[in-house]
Design a protein around this motif. Sequence first.
Motif, PDB file in Angstrom:
ATOM      1  N   GLU A  71       0.027  20.185  65.579  1.00 16.54           N
ATOM      2  CA  GLU A  71      -0.858  19.044  65.819  1.00 16.54           C
ATOM      3  C   GLU A  71      -1.975  19.084  64.792  1.00 16.54           C
ATOM      4  O   GLU A  71      -2.581  20.126  64.569  1.00 16.54           O
ATOM      5  N   ALA A  72      -2.236  17.967  64.174  1.00 16.47           N
ATOM      6  CA  ALA A  72      -3.262  17.932  63.130  1.00 16.47           C
ATOM      7  C   ALA A  72      -3.969  16.586  63.136  1.00 16.47           C
ATOM      8  O   ALA A  72      -3.382  15.567  63.511  1.00 16.47           O
ATOM      9  N   TRP A  73      -5.224  16.615  62.728  1.00 20.98           N
ATOM     10  CA  TRP A  73      -6.010  15.399  62.532  1.00 20.98           C
ATOM     11  C   TRP A  73      -6.225  15.188  61.038  1.00 20.98           C
ATOM     12  O   TRP A  73      -6.477  16.143  60.312  1.00 20.98           O
ATOM     13  N   ALA A  74      -6.124  13.949  60.613  1.00 18.02           N
ATOM     14  CA  ALA A  74      -6.477  13.576  59.246  1.00 18.02           C
ATOM     15  C   ALA A  74      -7.587  12.535  59.310  1.00 18.02           C
ATOM     16  O   ALA A  74      -7.555  11.643  60.156  1.00 18.02           O
ATOM     17  N   GLY A  75      -8.571  12.659  58.424  1.00 21.74           N
ATOM     18  CA  GLY A  75      -9.697  11.734  58.439  1.00 21.74           C
ATOM     19  C   GLY A  75     -10.020  11.223  57.049  1.00 21.74           C
ATOM     20  O   GLY A  75      -9.817  11.919  56.049  1.00 21.74           O
ATOM     21  N   VAL A  76     -10.519   9.991  56.997  1.00 17.25           N
ATOM     22  CA  VAL A  76     -10.949   9.404  55.731  1.00 17.25           C
ATOM     23  C   VAL A  76     -11.957   8.296  56.028  1.00 17.25           C
ATOM     24  O   VAL A  76     -11.855   7.612  57.049  1.00 17.25           O
ATOM     25  N   GLU A  77     -12.945   8.166  55.154  1.00 15.39           N
ATOM     26  CA  GLU A  77     -13.910   7.074  55.262  1.00 15.39           C
ATOM     27  C   GLU A  77     -13.544   5.979  54.278  1.00 15.39           C
ATOM     28  O   GLU A  77     -13.178   6.258  53.131  1.00 15.39           O
ATOM     29  N   ILE A  78     -13.656   4.748  54.732  1.00 11.44           N
ATOM     30  CA  ILE A  78     -13.306   3.580  53.925  1.00 11.44           C
ATOM     31  C   ILE A  78     -14.544   2.686  53.799  1.00 11.44           C
ATOM     32  O   ILE A  78     -15.182   2.360  54.806  1.00 11.44           O
ATOM     33  N   PHE A  79     -14.862   2.307  52.568  1.00 11.50           N
ATOM     34  CA  PHE A  79     -15.976   1.384  52.332  1.00 11.50           C
ATOM     35  C   PHE A  79     -15.449   0.134  51.638  1.00 11.50           C
ATOM     36  O   PHE A  79     -14.836   0.219  50.577  1.00 11.50           O
ATOM     37  N   ASN A  80     -15.673  -1.014  52.271  1.00 12.38           N
ATOM     38  CA  ASN A  80     -15.250  -2.287  51.680  1.00 12.38           C
ATOM     39  C   ASN A  80     -16.304  -2.724  50.671  1.00 12.38           C
ATOM     40  O   ASN A  80     -17.383  -3.190  51.041  1.00 12.38           O
ATOM     41  N   ASP A  81     -15.973  -2.580  49.394  1.00 14.22           N
ATOM     42  CA  ASP A  81     -16.943  -2.827  48.323  1.00 14.22           C
ATOM     43  C   ASP A  81     -17.057  -4.301  47.932  1.00 14.22           C
ATOM     44  O   ASP A  81     -17.655  -4.623  46.920  1.00 14.22           O
ATOM     45  N   THR A  82     -16.478  -5.187  48.745  1.00  9.78           N
ATOM     46  CA  THR A  82     -16.585  -6.618  48.481  1.00  9.78           C
ATOM     47  C   THR A  82     -18.028  -7.080  48.681  1.00  9.78           C
ATOM     48  O   THR A  82     -18.718  -6.628  49.601  1.00  9.78           O
ATOM     49  N   ILE A  83     -18.503  -7.964  47.823  1.00 13.49           N
ATOM     50  CA  ILE A  83     -19.865  -8.484  47.939  1.00 13.49           C
ATOM     51  C   ILE A  83     -20.022  -9.264  49.237  1.00 13.49           C
ATOM     52  O   ILE A  83     -19.173 -10.091  49.588  1.00 13.49           O
ATOM     53  N   ASP A  84     -21.100  -8.991  49.957  1.00 13.09           N
ATOM     54  CA  ASP A  84     -21.368  -9.686  51.214  1.00 13.09           C
ATOM     55  C   ASP A  84     -22.065 -11.015  50.914  1.00 13.09           C
ATOM     56  O   ASP A  84     -23.287 -11.125  50.917  1.00 13.09           O
ATOM     57  N   ASP A  85     -21.254 -12.033  50.631  1.00 16.82           N
ATOM     58  CA  ASP A  85     -21.797 -13.348  50.299  1.00 16.82           C
ATOM     59  C   ASP A  85     -21.480 -14.380  51.370  1.00 16.82           C
ATOM     60  O   ASP A  85     -21.466 -15.585  51.102  1.00 16.82           O
ATOM     61  N   GLY A  86     -21.221 -13.910  52.581  1.00 16.23           N
ATOM     62  CA  GLY A  86     -20.936 -14.814  53.679  1.00 16.23           C
ATOM     63  C   GLY A  86     -19.462 -15.017  53.952  1.00 16.23           C
ATOM     64  O   GLY A  86     -19.107 -15.680  54.930  1.00 16.23           O
ATOM     65  N   ARG A  87     -18.606 -14.446  53.111  1.00 16.22           N
ATOM     66  CA  ARG A  87     -17.170 -14.579  53.346  1.00 16.22           C
ATOM     67  C   ARG A  87     -16.757 -13.789  54.574  1.00 16.22           C
ATOM     68  O   ARG A  87     -17.472 -12.910  55.052  1.00 16.22           O
ATOM     69  N   GLY A  88     -15.562 -14.070  55.076  1.00 20.89           N
ATOM     70  CA  GLY A  88     -15.063 -13.392  56.255  1.00 20.89           C
ATOM     71  C   GLY A  88     -14.620 -11.968  55.959  1.00 20.89           C
ATOM     72  O   GLY A  88     -14.565 -11.531  54.804  1.00 20.89           O
ATOM     73  N   ALA A  89     -14.307 -11.242  57.019  1.00 19.89           N
ATOM     74  CA  ALA A  89     -13.829  -9.863  56.873  1.00 19.89           C
ATOM     75  C   ALA A  89     -12.422  -9.847  56.280  1.00 19.89           C
ATOM     76  O   ALA A  89     -11.669 -10.810  56.401  1.00 19.89           O
ATOM     77  N   ASP A  90     -12.087  -8.749  55.630  1.00 18.98           N
ATOM     78  CA  ASP A  90     -10.780  -8.602  54.998  1.00 18.98           C
ATOM     79  C   ASP A  90      -9.802  -7.927  55.965  1.00 18.98           C
ATOM     80  O   ASP A  90     -10.139  -6.924  56.594  1.00 18.98           O
ATOM     81  N   PRO A  91      -8.561  -8.446  56.061  1.00 21.48           N
ATOM     82  CA  PRO A  91      -7.562  -7.845  56.950  1.00 21.48           C
ATOM     83  C   PRO A  91      -6.819  -6.700  56.264  1.00 21.48           C
ATOM     84  O   PRO A  91      -6.505  -6.768  55.070  1.00 21.48           O
ATOM     85  N   PHE A  92      -6.515  -5.651  57.034  1.00 20.54           N
ATOM     86  CA  PHE A  92      -5.779  -4.506  56.508  1.00 20.54           C
ATOM     87  C   PHE A  92      -4.818  -3.976  57.569  1.00 20.54           C
ATOM     88  O   PHE A  92      -4.956  -4.240  58.766  1.00 20.54           O
ATOM     89  N   VAL A  93      -3.849  -3.193  57.088  1.00 19.46           N
ATOM     90  CA  VAL A  93      -2.898  -2.500  57.945  1.00 19.46           C
ATOM     91  C   VAL A  93      -2.789  -1.068  57.440  1.00 19.46           C
ATOM     92  O   VAL A  93      -2.656  -0.851  56.231  1.00 19.46           O
TER      93      VAL A  93
END
Length: 209
Positions: A79-101
């Motif tokens: 049993e193992a845990w894997a971790g990672v931090e993700i930063f969405n570097d898109t400019i916050d100009d009022g656009r909607g959130a980005d979808p991911f899988v």
Amino acid sequence: MTSSLRIVLSLFFALAALGLARAEPVFLAPGKGVADLREQLSYYSDPSKSLGDILKLYREGAFDPDLQTTMLEWNYAPEAWAGVEIFNDTIDDGRGADPFVLVVDLPLVSEVDVYLIRESGFTEALIDYSIFEPFQADDQSVTRLRTPVFEIAPQEQVILLVNFKFGPFQSFRMALETPSELEASAFASGITHTAFYAFCISSLVFFFG
């Protein structure tokens, strides 16, 4: 060496070690995923820990860049845990959130749980897969496990924690894909597997013929 200098050096090396243990976040380009997250993952193995304990350990930098496997099988971890931090570097100009899988490619895995932790502390359970449960087509993308679509807003930073149970980690791969990237990769994988099985069948026909 004076005691003050020793204290300063000790603090310096402690902070340096903490910086090495805590991986830098993965920065997302606008509208694009990450084809291979494995190099950015860090690991922790302890089946007795709860999700809250694991999250605390990850934030404290207790995860290790190398996965500790068992002595029974050189590339297996019970049993193992894997971790990672993700930063969405898109400019916050009022656009909607980005979808991911999130897509996990780990042959013979028995269970996979994926959690998304936002900066507010809100936690989303993205997938709760078990080989012992009835087959769910929505959990699969050809031969890979996949989460439902989730969103990361521009300039938002999230933590992804993935819990694996039993699997050959030497062949482990994990990717963060947009829905269009997932469609393209699934199509390419489908063609590859179709060609492989067609070759195998034709070889058997030739052999027995």
